[in-house]
Design a protein around this motif. Structure first.
Motif, mmCIF file in Angstrom:
data_model
loop_
_atom_site.group_PDB
_atom_site.id
_atom_site.type_symbol
_atom_site.label_atom_id
_atom_site.label_comp_id
_atom_site.label_asym_id
_atom_site.label_seq_id
_atom_site.Cartn_x
_atom_site.Cartn_y
_atom_site.Cartn_z
ATOM 1 N N SER A 131 -34.105 -40.015 10.100
ATOM 2 C CA SER A 131 -33.571 -38.655 10.242
ATOM 3 C C SER A 131 -32.262 -38.502 9.481
ATOM 4 O O SER A 131 -32.020 -37.462 8.848
ATOM 5 C CB SER A 131 -33.361 -38.319 11.721
ATOM 6 N N GLY B 135 -24.693 -36.603 14.642
ATOM 7 C CA GLY B 135 -26.124 -36.375 14.526
ATOM 8 C C GLY B 135 -26.938 -37.587 14.929
ATOM 9 O O GLY B 135 -27.984 -37.462 15.573
ATOM 10 N N SER B 136 -26.453 -38.772 14.560
ATOM 11 C CA SER B 136 -27.156 -40.009 14.925
ATOM 12 C C SER B 136 -27.128 -40.235 16.429
ATOM 13 O O SER B 136 -28.117 -40.662 17.023
ATOM 14 C CB SER B 136 -26.525 -41.202 14.197
ATOM 15 N N THR C 271 -33.833 -42.549 14.172
ATOM 16 C CA THR C 271 -32.481 -42.071 13.851
ATOM 17 C C THR C 271 -32.131 -42.358 12.394
ATOM 18 O O THR C 271 -31.558 -41.504 11.705
ATOM 19 C CB THR C 271 -31.455 -42.740 14.779
ATOM 20 N N SER D 90 -34.253 -39.312 21.218
ATOM 21 C CA SER D 90 -35.420 -40.147 20.925
ATOM 22 C C SER D 90 -35.674 -41.155 22.035
ATOM 23 O O SER D 90 -36.817 -41.352 22.469
ATOM 24 C CB SER D 90 -35.226 -40.872 19.593
ATOM 25 N N VAL E 248 -39.361 -37.799 14.116
ATOM 26 C CA VAL E 248 -38.468 -37.400 13.021
ATOM 27 C C VAL E 248 -38.579 -35.899 12.782
ATOM 28 O O VAL E 248 -37.573 -35.207 12.574
ATOM 29 C CB VAL E 248 -38.806 -38.184 11.731
ATOM 30 N N MET F 197 -30.217 -33.380 13.490
ATOM 31 C CA MET F 197 -29.449 -34.228 12.585
ATOM 32 C C MET F 197 -28.871 -33.413 11.432
ATOM 33 O O MET F 197 -27.676 -33.520 11.101
ATOM 34 C CB MET F 197 -30.345 -35.347 12.038
ATOM 35 N N LEU G 299 -36.601 -34.182 15.563
ATOM 36 C CA LEU G 299 -35.153 -34.400 15.611
ATOM 37 C C LEU G 299 -34.429 -34.067 14.309
ATOM 38 O O LEU G 299 -33.198 -33.986 14.303
ATOM 39 C CB LEU G 299 -34.873 -35.863 15.976
ATOM 40 N N LEU G 300 -35.161 -33.878 13.215
ATOM 41 C CA LEU G 300 -34.513 -33.599 11.932
ATOM 42 C C LEU G 300 -33.605 -32.368 11.967
ATOM 43 O O LEU G 300 -32.507 -32.402 11.387
ATOM 44 C CB LEU G 300 -35.578 -33.451 10.838
ATOM 45 N N SER H 244 -36.321 -45.829 18.458
ATOM 46 C CA SER H 244 -35.216 -44.862 18.431
ATOM 47 C C SER H 244 -34.297 -45.128 17.251
ATOM 48 O O SER H 244 -33.823 -44.184 16.593
ATOM 49 C CB SER H 244 -34.433 -44.920 19.743
ATOM 50 N N ALA I 149 -29.602 -37.759 17.881
ATOM 51 C CA ALA I 149 -30.984 -38.138 17.594
ATOM 52 C C ALA I 149 -31.401 -39.369 18.392
ATOM 53 O O ALA I 149 -32.521 -39.432 18.914
ATOM 54 C CB ALA I 149 -31.143 -38.404 16.090
#
Length: 274
Positions: free
Chosen positions: A73, A204-205, A70, A212, A152, A159, A155-156, A66, A208
């Motif tokens: 991403s 965003g982190s 992150t 994740s 990634v 982010m 989740l991109l 994860s 993500a």
């Protein structure tokens, strides 16, 4: 004044009721299951998790992957969000469409696409074999690398859009002033844009990392049963061993771990950005 409060309470009550039924009630039930045993109240399920090296390895793999997902991403999403924020309206529109387009396809379908690419005889394996870099039976399937790449890609968009909302509000004149004072583009980017964009990066982190850590479909399909994450371990406990109490204990550990990520988020943002 009282009528306004009554109207506000009436408007918010359906959302609060839905939140209570869909979130707080299942969480409370999960907490009860995790500390209940044949003889009543017990922490034996948590003790079993801590005693078993297998489950500790699953937990460590979940946290480690994860964090890596992150980080990648953020490294990809931040420059992309900056370009989108500074681009013209037409280019920004097309970039947003490209970012949002994967979200219109089921994550299962996208993951199956990665399985075709990563498997033996896929594009990556064939290309690397033709270049003489790998052996004929090389495959990325059932590896942590496959999980990272697949997650990634999932989740991109989250982010990038989280950062875009903050970067778009940064006044370009601040960058121009830094350049006028002698800063290069990279120096202005580092000392002006990056600090001001930190709330978006943190948001965003956080999004993500939580998605994740709790993801099940993509890690299970790309990693296989040998590389289980905590969500897959919970699923196995429910469907294979039928141990609902131990599954609930694992779910509580996952829930608490995700909740702890809020601490660095509030420290980074000062509790001012949601």
């Amino acid at each position: 004044m009282k009528s306004d409060r009554a109207e506000n309470a009436l408007l918010v009550s359906p959302g609060l009721l839905l939140l209570a039924l869909a979130f707080f009630l299942p969480i409370a039930r999960m907490l009860m299951l995790s500390v209940m045993g044949p003889e009543g109240f017990t922490f034996s399920h948590f003790a079993e998790f801590i005693r078993e090296p297998y489950y500790l390895n699953v937990l460590w793999r979940t946290i480690r992957l994860s964090f890596i997902i992150t980080l990648i991403s953020a490294l990809v999403g931040f420059p992309l969000a900056y370009i989108m924020a500074r681009a013209g309206p037409r280019l920004r529109l097309w970039l947003i469409i490209v970012i949002l387009l994967p979200l219109m396809t089921s994550v299962v379908i996208r993951t199956f696409g990665w399985m075709v690419i990563f498997e033996r005889g896929g594009i990556i394996s064939s290309t690397l074999y033709d270049l003489g870099l790998v052996k004929r039976n090389f495959t990325l399937m059932r590896t942590e690398t496959a999980i990272v790449i697949g997650m990634v890609q999932v989740l991109l968009p989250f982010m990038t859009l989280s950062i875009l909302g903050v970067v778009s509000r940064i006044d370009e004149k601040l960058e121009e002033a830094a350049r006028t004072m002698g800063c290069s583009f990279l120096q202005a980017f580092r000392h002006v844009v990056l600090p001001l964009a930190m709330p978006g990066i943190a948001a965003g982190s956080l999004l993500a990392f939580t998605l994740s850590a709790s993801s099940f479909v993509t890690p299970s399909l790309l990693g296989g049963p040998r590389l289980q994450v905590l969500a897959a371990s919970i699923y196995s406990s429910v469907t294979q061993t039928l141990d609902w109490h131990f599954a609930a204990a694992q779910a509580v550990i996952l829930f608490l771990g995700i909740a702890l990520t809020l601490i660095p988020y509030f420290r980074l943002t000062g509790g001012r950005h949601g």
